[in-house]
Design a protein around this motif. Structure first.
Motif, PDB file in Angstrom:
ATOM      1  N   TYR A  43      35.546  36.558  37.814  1.00 14.83           N
ATOM      2  CA  TYR A  43      34.848  37.810  37.518  1.00 14.83           C
ATOM      3  C   TYR A  43      33.338  37.619  37.377  1.00 14.83           C
ATOM      4  O   TYR A  43      32.573  38.525  37.705  1.00 14.83           O
ATOM      5  CB  TYR A  43      35.427  38.479  36.272  1.00 14.83           C
ATOM      6  CG  TYR A  43      36.788  39.081  36.536  1.00 14.83           C
ATOM      7  CD1 TYR A  43      37.025  39.828  37.681  1.00 14.83           C
ATOM      8  CD2 TYR A  43      37.843  38.901  35.662  1.00 14.83           C
ATOM      9  CE1 TYR A  43      38.261  40.365  37.931  1.00 14.83           C
ATOM     10  CE2 TYR A  43      39.083  39.443  35.903  1.00 14.83           C
ATOM     11  CZ  TYR A  43      39.288  40.183  37.040  1.00 14.83           C
ATOM     12  OH  TYR A  43      40.516  40.722  37.299  1.00 14.83           O
ATOM     13  N   ASP A  44      32.906  36.458  36.909  1.00 13.38           N
ATOM     14  CA  ASP A  44      31.467  36.165  36.891  1.00 13.38           C
ATOM     15  C   ASP A  44      30.916  36.107  38.312  1.00 13.38           C
ATOM     16  O   ASP A  44      29.813  36.593  38.586  1.00 13.38           O
ATOM     17  CB  ASP A  44      31.187  34.845  36.169  1.00 13.38           C
ATOM     18  CG  ASP A  44      31.358  34.954  34.660  1.00 13.38           C
ATOM     19  OD1 ASP A  44      31.439  36.094  34.154  1.00 13.38           O
ATOM     20  OD2 ASP A  44      31.405  33.894  33.994  1.00 13.38           O
ATOM     21  N   ALA A  45      31.699  35.530  39.232  1.00 17.96           N
ATOM     22  CA  ALA A  45      31.279  35.484  40.633  1.00 17.96           C
ATOM     23  C   ALA A  45      31.218  36.892  41.221  1.00 17.96           C
ATOM     24  O   ALA A  45      30.296  37.218  41.988  1.00 17.96           O
ATOM     25  CB  ALA A  45      32.231  34.618  41.442  1.00 17.96           C
ATOM     26  N   LEU A  46      32.159  37.759  40.854  1.00 19.04           N
ATOM     27  CA  LEU A  46      32.137  39.140  41.346  1.00 19.04           C
ATOM     28  C   LEU A  46      30.922  39.900  40.796  1.00 19.04           C
ATOM     29  O   LEU A  46      30.355  40.750  41.485  1.00 19.04           O
ATOM     30  CB  LEU A  46      33.420  39.876  40.978  1.00 19.04           C
ATOM     31  CG  LEU A  46      34.668  39.506  41.775  1.00 19.04           C
ATOM     32  CD1 LEU A  46      35.827  40.403  41.377  1.00 19.04           C
ATOM     33  CD2 LEU A  46      34.447  39.554  43.264  1.00 19.04           C
ATOM     34  N   GLU A  47      30.511  39.585  39.568  1.00 18.88           N
ATOM     35  CA  GLU A  47      29.309  40.212  39.012  1.00 18.88           C
ATOM     36  C   GLU A  47      28.069  39.790  39.788  1.00 18.88           C
ATOM     37  O   GLU A  47      27.184  40.612  40.041  1.00 18.88           O
ATOM     38  CB  GLU A  47      29.151  39.845  37.534  1.00 18.88           C
ATOM     39  CG  GLU A  47      30.108  40.575  36.621  1.00 18.88           C
ATOM     40  CD  GLU A  47      29.939  40.171  35.167  1.00 18.88           C
ATOM     41  OE1 GLU A  47      28.854  39.639  34.815  1.00 18.88           O
ATOM     42  OE2 GLU A  47      30.877  40.393  34.400  1.00 18.88           O
ATOM     43  N   ILE A  48      28.008  38.532  40.188  1.00 15.62           N
ATOM     44  CA  ILE A  48      26.876  38.055  41.000  1.00 15.62           C
ATOM     45  C   ILE A  48      26.872  38.752  42.346  1.00 15.62           C
ATOM     46  O   ILE A  48      25.811  39.163  42.836  1.00 15.62           O
ATOM     47  CB  ILE A  48      26.944  36.521  41.159  1.00 15.62           C
ATOM     48  CG1 ILE A  48      26.697  35.853  39.806  1.00 15.62           C
ATOM     49  CG2 ILE A  48      25.937  36.037  42.194  1.00 15.62           C
ATOM     50  CD1 ILE A  48      26.975  34.371  39.790  1.00 15.62           C
ATOM     51  N   GLN A  50      28.018  41.720  42.939  1.00 18.51           N
ATOM     52  CA  GLN A  50      27.605  43.101  42.701  1.00 18.51           C
ATOM     53  C   GLN A  50      26.090  43.212  42.547  1.00 18.51           C
ATOM     54  O   GLN A  50      25.491  44.188  42.996  1.00 18.51           O
ATOM     55  CB  GLN A  50      28.291  43.654  41.464  1.00 18.51           C
ATOM     56  CG  GLN A  50      28.075  45.134  41.264  1.00 18.51           C
ATOM     57  CD  GLN A  50      28.940  45.693  40.167  1.00 18.51           C
ATOM     58  OE1 GLN A  50      29.516  44.934  39.377  1.00 18.51           O
ATOM     59  NE2 GLN A  50      29.045  46.993  40.108  1.00 18.51           N
ATOM     60  N   GLN A  51      25.460  42.213  41.956  1.00 18.00           N
ATOM     61  CA  GLN A  51      24.006  42.223  41.814  1.00 18.00           C
ATOM     62  C   GLN A  51      23.321  42.040  43.159  1.00 18.00           C
ATOM     63  O   GLN A  51      22.296  42.657  43.429  1.00 18.00           O
ATOM     64  CB  GLN A  51      23.552  41.111  40.863  1.00 18.00           C
ATOM     65  CG  GLN A  51      23.930  41.352  39.430  1.00 18.00           C
ATOM     66  CD  GLN A  51      23.642  40.146  38.556  1.00 18.00           C
ATOM     67  OE1 GLN A  51      23.200  39.105  39.038  1.00 18.00           O
ATOM     68  NE2 GLN A  51      23.922  40.277  37.263  1.00 18.00           N
ATOM     69  N   ARG A  52      23.885  41.194  44.015  1.00 17.25           N
ATOM     70  CA  ARG A  52      23.256  40.908  45.308  1.00 17.25           C
ATOM     71  C   ARG A  52      23.533  41.973  46.351  1.00 17.25           C
ATOM     72  O   ARG A  52      22.727  42.186  47.257  1.00 17.25           O
ATOM     73  CB  ARG A  52      23.712  39.555  45.830  1.00 17.25           C
ATOM     74  CG  ARG A  52      23.188  38.424  44.989  1.00 17.25           C
ATOM     75  CD  ARG A  52      23.488  37.106  45.607  1.00 17.25           C
ATOM     76  NE  ARG A  52      23.005  36.042  44.722  1.00 17.25           N
ATOM     77  CZ  ARG A  52      23.089  34.762  45.010  1.00 17.25           C
ATOM     78  NH1 ARG A  52      23.630  34.375  46.137  1.00 17.25           N
ATOM     79  NH2 ARG A  52      22.627  33.861  44.175  1.00 17.25           N
ATOM     80  N   VAL A  53      24.702  42.609  46.272  1.00 19.31           N
ATOM     81  CA  VAL A  53      25.072  43.658  47.224  1.00 19.31           C
ATOM     82  C   VAL A  53      25.444  44.905  46.412  1.00 19.31           C
ATOM     83  O   VAL A  53      26.620  45.186  46.200  1.00 19.31           O
ATOM     84  CB  VAL A  53      26.264  43.213  48.113  1.00 19.31           C
ATOM     85  CG1 VAL A  53      26.539  44.234  49.191  1.00 19.31           C
ATOM     86  CG2 VAL A  53      26.028  41.844  48.700  1.00 19.31           C
TER      87      VAL A  53
END
Length: 71
Positions: A43-48, A50-53
């Motif tokens: 989920y931390d990777a999914l947050e990153i 979401q920030q980039r795209v």
């Protein structure tokens, strides 16, 4: 001998999105039975993502990435 993985009958989707693909990825990411740590990393990777795209859903980006690396 192949690697033992969870069968589709036992496999549950991830807690947030309900995606079976994400659930399987979390199970493969899990190390030494630490599922909560694997979920946090995912989920931390999914947050990153979401920030980039910002204009795309992170789970859709993940699904597309997995589709792109398939043979």
């Amino acid at each position: 001998m192949g690697r033992i993985t969870a069968s589709r009958k036992q496999l549950k989707g991830d807690p947030k999105h309900g995606s079976l693909l994400a659930g399987k990825f979390i199970n493969c990411l899990m190390y030494d039975g630490k599922k909560s740590v694997a979920i946090k990393v995912f989920y931390d990777a999914l947050e990153i993502v979401q920030q980039r795209v910002p204009d795309a859903e992170p789970i859709e980006v993940f699904t597309q990435a997995v589709e792109n690396v398939k043979p």
